[in-house]
Design an enzyme around this catalytic site. Structure first.
Site, PDB file in Angstrom:
ATOM      1  N   ASP A   1       3.876   1.271  11.678  1.00  0.00           N
ATOM      2  CA  ASP A   1       2.713   0.582  11.126  1.00  0.00           C
ATOM      3  C   ASP A   1       2.564  -0.846  11.639  1.00  0.00           C
ATOM      4  OD1 ASP A   1       1.828   2.750   9.739  1.00  0.00           O
ATOM      5  OD2 ASP A   1       2.402   2.028   7.755  1.00  0.00           O
TER       6      ASP A   1
ATOM      7  N   LYS B   1       0.832  -1.206   0.000  1.00  0.00           N
ATOM      8  CA  LYS B   1       0.000   0.000   0.000  1.00  0.00           C
ATOM      9  C   LYS B   1       0.865   1.254   0.000  1.00  0.00           C
ATOM     10  CE  LYS B   1      -1.817   2.054   3.754  1.00  0.00           C
ATOM     11  NZ  LYS B   1      -1.832   3.523   3.559  1.00  0.00           N
ATOM     12  N   ASN B   2       1.905   1.259   0.822  1.00  0.00           N
ATOM     13  CA  ASN B   2       2.729   2.456   0.961  1.00  0.00           C
ATOM     14  C   ASN B   2       3.662   2.672  -0.222  1.00  0.00           C
ATOM     15  OD1 ASN B   2       1.534   3.000   3.434  1.00  0.00           O
ATOM     16  ND2 ASN B   2       3.124   1.954   4.605  1.00  0.00           N
TER      17      ASN B   2
ATOM     18  N   CYS C   1      -6.909  19.759   7.999  1.00  0.00           N
ATOM     19  CA  CYS C   1      -6.105  20.449   9.014  1.00  0.00           C
ATOM     20  C   CYS C   1      -5.427  21.665   8.409  1.00  0.00           C
ATOM     21  CB  CYS C   1      -5.059  19.504   9.606  1.00  0.00           C
ATOM     22  SG  CYS C   1      -3.794  19.005   8.436  1.00  0.00           S
TER      23      CYS C   1
ATOM     24  N   ARG D   1       0.238  18.392  11.931  1.00  0.00           N
ATOM     25  CA  ARG D   1       0.889  17.128  11.582  1.00  0.00           C
ATOM     26  C   ARG D   1       0.980  16.828  10.106  1.00  0.00           C
ATOM     27  NH1 ARG D   1      -2.183  11.682  11.254  1.00  0.00           N
ATOM     28  NH2 ARG D   1      -0.537  10.472  10.354  1.00  0.00           N
ATOM     29  N   PRO D   2       2.260  16.464   9.739  1.00  0.00           N
ATOM     30  CA  PRO D   2       3.155  17.546   9.441  1.00  0.00           C
ATOM     31  C   PRO D   2       3.291  17.685   7.929  1.00  0.00           C
ATOM     32  CG  PRO D   2       4.462  15.623  10.093  1.00  0.00           C
ATOM     33  CD  PRO D   2       3.009  15.217   9.981  1.00  0.00           C
ATOM     34  N   ILE D   3       2.525  18.547   7.312  1.00  0.00           N
ATOM     35  CA  ILE D   3       2.738  18.811   5.889  1.00  0.00           C
ATOM     36  C   ILE D   3       3.660  20.003   5.683  1.00  0.00           C
ATOM     37  CG2 ILE D   3       0.536  17.793   5.196  1.00  0.00           C
ATOM     38  CD1 ILE D   3      -0.450  20.698   4.746  1.00  0.00           C
ATOM     39  N   ASP D   4       4.102  20.612   6.772  1.00  0.00           N
ATOM     40  CA  ASP D   4       5.028  21.731   6.627  1.00  0.00           C
ATOM     41  C   ASP D   4       6.294  21.313   5.897  1.00  0.00           C
ATOM     42  OD1 ASP D   4       5.381  20.172   9.021  1.00  0.00           O
ATOM     43  OD2 ASP D   4       6.886  21.609   9.684  1.00  0.00           O
ATOM     44  N   LEU D   5       6.769  20.087   6.122  1.00  0.00           N
ATOM     45  CA  LEU D   5       7.970  19.618   5.448  1.00  0.00           C
ATOM     46  C   LEU D   5       7.743  19.472   3.947  1.00  0.00           C
ATOM     47  CD1 LEU D   5       9.251  16.869   7.920  1.00  0.00           C
ATOM     48  CD2 LEU D   5       9.929  19.265   7.791  1.00  0.00           C
TER      49      LEU D   5
ATOM     50  N   ARG E   1      -5.534  10.712   3.750  1.00  0.00           N
ATOM     51  CA  ARG E   1      -4.548  11.743   4.068  1.00  0.00           C
ATOM     52  C   ARG E   1      -3.315  11.652   3.182  1.00  0.00           C
ATOM     53  NH1 ARG E   1      -3.766  15.030   8.431  1.00  0.00           N
ATOM     54  NH2 ARG E   1      -1.662  15.864   8.554  1.00  0.00           N
TER      55      ARG E   1
ATOM     56  N   ARG F   1      -8.740  -0.260   4.007  1.00  0.00           N
ATOM     57  CA  ARG F   1      -7.860   0.697   3.334  1.00  0.00           C
ATOM     58  C   ARG F   1      -6.506   0.074   3.005  1.00  0.00           C
ATOM     59  NH1 ARG F   1      -6.126   4.701   6.704  1.00  0.00           N
ATOM     60  NH2 ARG F   1      -4.943   5.331   4.883  1.00  0.00           N
TER      61      ARG F   1
END
Length: 417
Positions: free
Chosen positions: A305, A22-23, A116, A121-125, A92, A398
């Protein structure tokens, strides 16, 4: 809402073959935007997140077909630059579409993941990485707007490791002018799989799997055919199921380097794990041994995970385990549900909990709180005495393909209603 009904105490044993991770598949699907051509992807898992990503790609103009385990994506006519809030709220991780879209289009818009605000959490990066590549970013009414005249290679230094931000940086930098150097990059196997996919299209990337990735921008990418790596988290989950129920499990096509952070911990818990040319075998312990302390950390550490699944295993161990979650917040939501089944769990802080092994678990009515937390409840139910009803299983679907069919083929008494 669908539910699982599980009658426990059956051995989970037999031969397991797991399809793609999945990832890995989600960023690879995002990457297909960049080649403006046909991408044929094999070993694709049939999970709900894949179908959400299909709808995202179709919403911007891609043509997508999915049959058996193969996706065919034609991105030659991408003609829309906005991602609907509905999709981002559902998944997300859809934020990884951002890097590929800005690599293809001059301006894009996408809602904040989960609604958000920037900085949470954390899309700033992710956003800082794109800014390093000459992308102008604005925020208004819960929407992120990204615009650029051209992408310029640069140094990107992540202040903390992030899988998603590393993927977005890679996707955006593939067509940037010059060289992009990513420092403190995530090292997960799925990052390496994304590199291999992009390189198969004609990208020039090296270093994935280490903390330094270098990307030489190219003008054009080509048609590609590729097969996704097996899902190490799904494999690890079924390995725990066998360990908890006393079954012998053979896994086909497991990649040793990907599995060792998980299998090393299971070995410490008493499992006998042997790697073969084609995969691995697990022989369960007679009594589950305690792992005194388990701390999640980025690869090659123990994956966050798998934390909740290992917690289910330790509920039946012969001692006390301290769990320290370092990656994500809200990773202990499943604890109260496990307690309903007879587990002895005490939350010490929002990131630390203590699990004391008990002789047995009992069935009951519980609710899946999230993808991996839901998996931990399935594992507990497989080992518990009596019947367990698990609701809100859409979380589990999912990330696990046909979970009830796979478990039934391995001996479980499980049905979906």
């Amino acid at each position: 809402m669908s539910k699982y009904i599980i009658n426990g105490c059956n051995k989970i044993e037999g031969t397991l073959r797991i399809r793609g991770a999945k990832n890995a598949i989600l960023p690879i699907m995002a990457a297909t935007i960049l080649n403006e051509s046909i991408s044929i992807i094999h070993n694709v898992p049939c999970i709900s997140d894949v179908f959400v990503m299909i709808r995202i790609l179709e919403s911007i103009g891609c043509k997508v077909s999915y049959s058996e385990d193969t996706l065919i994506i034609d991105s030659s006519n991408v003609n829309f630059n906005k991602i609907d809030e509905e999709y981002v709220r559902k998944m997300r991780s859809s934020i990884i579409i951002m890097g590929a879209m800005i690599g293809r289009l001059e301006c894009i818009e996408i809602s904040h993941p989960g609604g958000c605000a920037i900085g949470a959490r954390p899309i700033d990066l992710h956003l800082k990485a794109l800014e390093c590549l000459n992308v102008k970013i604005e925020e208004h009414d819960g929407v992120i707007s990204c615009c650029r005249q051209y992408l310029e290679g640069n140094e990107i230094r992540f202040e903390r490791t992030s899988v998603g931000a590393t993927e977005n940086a890679m996707l955006a930098a593939v067509k940037a002018r010059g060289i992009t150097k990513i420092y403190n990059a995530a090292k997960e196997p799925e990052i390496e799989d994304l590199q291999n996919f992009l390189n198969a299209m004609g990208a020039k990337i090296k270093g994935a799997g280490t903390d330094y990735i270098e990307i030489e921008g190219v003008d054009k990418l080509d048609k590609v055919e590729y097969s996704v790596i097996p899902d190490r988290i799904a494999i690890g989950t079924y390995m725990v199921a066998s360990a908890m129920t006393g079954g012998r499990l053979e896994v086909e096509k497991a990649i040793r380097a990907h599995m060792e952070p998980i299998s090393n911990v299971l070995t410490n818990a008493g499992c006998n794990i042997n790697y073969t040319e084609s995969g691995l075998t697990l022989i369960p312990p007679k009594k589950i041994k305690t792992i005194d302390f388990l701390k999640t950390s980025p690869h090659p550490g123990f994956p966050t995970d798998m934390q909740s699944q290992l917690m289910s295993l330790m509920t039946l161990s012969d001692g006390i385990t301290i769990f320290f979650e370092t990656i994500f917040e809200n990773r202990f939501m499943h604890c109260k549900e496990l307690i309903k089944m007879g587990a002895d769990i005490k939350l010490l802080t929002d990131k630390i909990c203590m699990v004391t092994g008990v002789e047995s678990l009992c069935g009951g009515k519980v609710k899946s709180t999230d993808l991996r937390g839901g998996a931990s409840l399935v594992l507990a139910a497989l080992a518990a005495e009596g019947e367990t009803e698990i609701s809100d299983i859409y979380h589990i679907e999912r990330g696990y393909e046909n979970l009830e069919e796979v478990l039934r083929s391995l001996g479980a008494d499980i049905r979906r209603i």
